[in-house]
Design a protein around this motif. Structure first.
Motif, PDB file in Angstrom:
ATOM      1  N   PHE A  31     -59.144  13.701  -4.265  1.00 31.54           N
ATOM      2  CA  PHE A  31     -58.235  14.236  -5.269  1.00 31.54           C
ATOM      3  C   PHE A  31     -58.622  13.771  -6.669  1.00 31.54           C
ATOM      4  CE2 PHE A  31     -55.822  13.975  -1.289  1.00 31.54           C
ATOM      5  CZ  PHE A  31     -55.541  15.324  -1.126  1.00 31.54           C
ATOM      6  N   PHE A  32     -59.156  12.555  -6.758  1.00 29.79           N
ATOM      7  CA  PHE A  32     -59.667  12.014  -8.017  1.00 29.79           C
ATOM      8  C   PHE A  32     -60.914  11.208  -7.684  1.00 29.79           C
ATOM      9  CE2 PHE A  32     -55.065  12.335  -8.320  1.00 29.79           C
ATOM     10  CZ  PHE A  32     -54.924  13.144  -9.440  1.00 29.79           C
ATOM     11  N   GLY A  33     -61.982  11.385  -8.482  1.00 31.60           N
ATOM     12  CA  GLY A  33     -63.230  10.712  -8.184  1.00 31.60           C
ATOM     13  C   GLY A  33     -63.934  11.375  -7.010  1.00 31.60           C
ATOM     14  N   GLY A  34     -65.035  10.765  -6.545  1.00 30.18           N
ATOM     15  CA  GLY A  34     -65.799  11.382  -5.469  1.00 30.18           C
ATOM     16  C   GLY A  34     -66.372  12.707  -5.940  1.00 30.18           C
TER      17      GLY A  34
ATOM     18  N   THR B   2     -70.583   6.350 -13.809  1.00 36.14           N
ATOM     19  CA  THR B   2     -70.257   5.943 -12.437  1.00 36.14           C
ATOM     20  C   THR B   2     -69.139   6.783 -11.831  1.00 36.14           C
ATOM     21  OG1 THR B   2     -68.692   4.286 -13.281  1.00 36.14           O
ATOM     22  CG2 THR B   2     -70.970   3.566 -12.892  1.00 36.14           C
ATOM     23  N   ASN B   3     -68.546   7.684 -12.636  1.00 35.15           N
ATOM     24  CA  ASN B   3     -67.403   8.495 -12.205  1.00 35.15           C
ATOM     25  C   ASN B   3     -66.295   7.607 -11.643  1.00 35.15           C
ATOM     26  OD1 ASN B   3     -65.878  10.829 -11.812  1.00 35.15           O
ATOM     27  ND2 ASN B   3     -66.702  11.168  -9.749  1.00 35.15           N
ATOM     28  N   THR B   4     -65.907   6.611 -12.433  1.00 39.93           N
ATOM     29  CA  THR B   4     -64.810   5.711 -12.072  1.00 39.93           C
ATOM     30  C   THR B   4     -63.785   5.696 -13.204  1.00 39.93           C
ATOM     31  OG1 THR B   4     -65.985   3.804 -12.994  1.00 39.93           O
ATOM     32  CG2 THR B   4     -66.240   4.223 -10.623  1.00 39.93           C
ATOM     33  N   ALA B   5     -62.572   5.278 -12.871  1.00 35.35           N
ATOM     34  CA  ALA B   5     -61.495   5.162 -13.854  1.00 35.35           C
ATOM     35  C   ALA B   5     -60.971   3.732 -13.830  1.00 35.35           C
ATOM     36  CB  ALA B   5     -60.368   6.139 -13.541  1.00 35.35           C
ATOM     37  N   THR B   6     -60.788   3.139 -15.002  1.00 40.38           N
ATOM     38  CA  THR B   6     -60.258   1.782 -15.093  1.00 40.38           C
ATOM     39  C   THR B   6     -58.875   1.818 -15.729  1.00 40.38           C
ATOM     40  OG1 THR B   6     -62.466   0.813 -15.277  1.00 40.38           O
ATOM     41  CG2 THR B   6     -60.616  -0.537 -15.993  1.00 40.38           C
ATOM     42  N   PHE B   7     -57.886   1.381 -14.960  1.00 41.09           N
ATOM     43  CA  PHE B   7     -56.503   1.251 -15.423  1.00 41.09           C
ATOM     44  C   PHE B   7     -56.369  -0.157 -15.983  1.00 41.09           C
ATOM     45  CE2 PHE B   7     -52.017   0.153 -13.981  1.00 41.09           C
ATOM     46  CZ  PHE B   7     -51.389   0.820 -15.028  1.00 41.09           C
ATOM     47  N   HIS B   8     -56.103  -0.269 -17.285  1.00 43.26           N
ATOM     48  CA  HIS B   8     -56.087  -1.594 -17.902  1.00 43.26           C
ATOM     49  C   HIS B   8     -55.110  -1.616 -19.069  1.00 43.26           C
ATOM     50  CE1 HIS B   8     -58.643  -0.401 -21.456  1.00 43.26           C
ATOM     51  NE2 HIS B   8     -58.935   0.582 -20.622  1.00 43.26           N
ATOM     52  N   GLY B   9     -54.794  -2.830 -19.509  1.00 39.25           N
ATOM     53  CA  GLY B   9     -53.868  -2.985 -20.619  1.00 39.25           C
ATOM     54  C   GLY B   9     -53.234  -4.356 -20.595  1.00 39.25           C
ATOM     55  N   ASN B  10     -52.004  -4.431 -21.108  1.00 39.81           N
ATOM     56  CA  ASN B  10     -51.281  -5.698 -21.158  1.00 39.81           C
ATOM     57  C   ASN B  10     -49.846  -5.489 -20.698  1.00 39.81           C
ATOM     58  OD1 ASN B  10     -49.383  -7.681 -22.935  1.00 39.81           O
ATOM     59  ND2 ASN B  10     -51.321  -8.691 -22.411  1.00 39.81           N
ATOM     60  N   LEU B  11     -49.421  -6.333 -19.764  1.00 42.54           N
ATOM     61  CA  LEU B  11     -48.054  -6.295 -19.240  1.00 42.54           C
ATOM     62  C   LEU B  11     -47.251  -7.392 -19.924  1.00 42.54           C
ATOM     63  CD1 LEU B  11     -46.048  -5.118 -17.143  1.00 42.54           C
ATOM     64  CD2 LEU B  11     -46.889  -6.846 -15.534  1.00 42.54           C
ATOM     65  N   ASP B  12     -46.336  -6.984 -20.796  1.00 40.33           N
ATOM     66  CA  ASP B  12     -45.520  -7.930 -21.555  1.00 40.33           C
ATOM     67  C   ASP B  12     -44.156  -8.089 -20.892  1.00 40.33           C
ATOM     68  OD1 ASP B  12     -44.784  -9.367 -24.227  1.00 40.33           O
ATOM     69  OD2 ASP B  12     -43.190  -7.885 -23.918  1.00 40.33           O
TER      70      ASP B  12
END
Length: 228
Positions: free
Chosen positions: A11-14, A45-55
């Motif tokens: 569904f996503f990636g691949g 690389t056809n990848t997704a990185t979920f990142h950020g800051n949790l306050d």
């Protein structure tokens, strides 16, 4: 009018390329918080990185950050699968949730998404682990982050939104976060597989037998007020 998305297994990636325009943020800033999230795509690389800051300081110990699919007309049919599997090349040890919605309310006058029912499955990638399997029984119905008892199941043939979220669980986790996702795909049902086929060289890890999934493995609801 709904637009049917590919029926998988990816569904996503691949075989389906990640696209940053398919996703949008929904963080606790809509409720006065200071958390923020991003979804960064690596085309090589056809990848997704979920990142950020949790306050958690702004809202007194609570907080969340999330990304979800942006379209209000896309439709995924997951009914031929036993669950979802994620390939995670890199994680930071935090607990995340994969979210699904089968109905979307009209947005508020200010454009914000209205709260609604969300089916959530929480997961944590342990050291040395790169794959996460989530059977449908692990997706718990929630409203604003709190588990509710529903009279109906998730409509698998009519999923309208995917989401990935990190929340504080009332101060249990905070700070910078990073989760790299290679792909999200459907897990084939065991009954759909011809096990005695000598020419079957597919990756056996994508199959899932719901009969072997015990109630002890079901996710416990970890609620927090959020905009989902």
């Amino acid at each position: 009018m709904c637009t049917k998305r590919p029926s998988g297994p990816f569904f996503f990636g691949g075989s389906q390329h990640w696209s940053s325009t398919d996703w949008t943020s929904s963080d606790d800033r809509v409720r006065g918080g200071s958390s923020q999230s991003h979804l960064t795509i690596n085309d090589d690389t056809n990848t997704a990185t979920f990142h950020g800051n949790l306050d958690i300081k702004t809202l007194g110990g609570a907080g969340f950050a999330s990304q979800h699919t942006a379209s209000t007309t896309d439709l995924w049919d997951l009914s031929s699968y036993a669950g979802l599997e994620l390939s995670i090349p890199k994680s930071d040890g935090h607990t995340y949730t994969l979210n699904l919605r089968d109905e979307l309310q009209d947005p508020r006058p200010d454009g914000r998404q209205r709260s609604g029912l969300v089916w959530e499955a929480k997961f944590k990638v342990e050291k040395g682990q790169t794959k996460v399997k989530l059977g449908w029984r692990e997706f718990r119905p929630t409203y604003r982050g709190r588990e509710v008892h529903m009279g109906r199941p998730l409509i698998l043939a009519g999923v309208k939104q995917f989401g990935i979220m990190i929340r504080s669980f009332f101060g249990e986790q905070e700070g910078d976060f990073e989760l790299e996702i290679e792909w999200i795909r459907g897990i084939k049902k065991e009954k759909d597989r011809y096990r005695d086929d000598p020419n079957d060289f597919e990756d056996h890890e994508e199959y899932y037998d719901e009969k072997h999934f015990s109630d002890d493995q079901e996710s416990k609801g970890l609620g927090w007020l959020c905009c989902w």
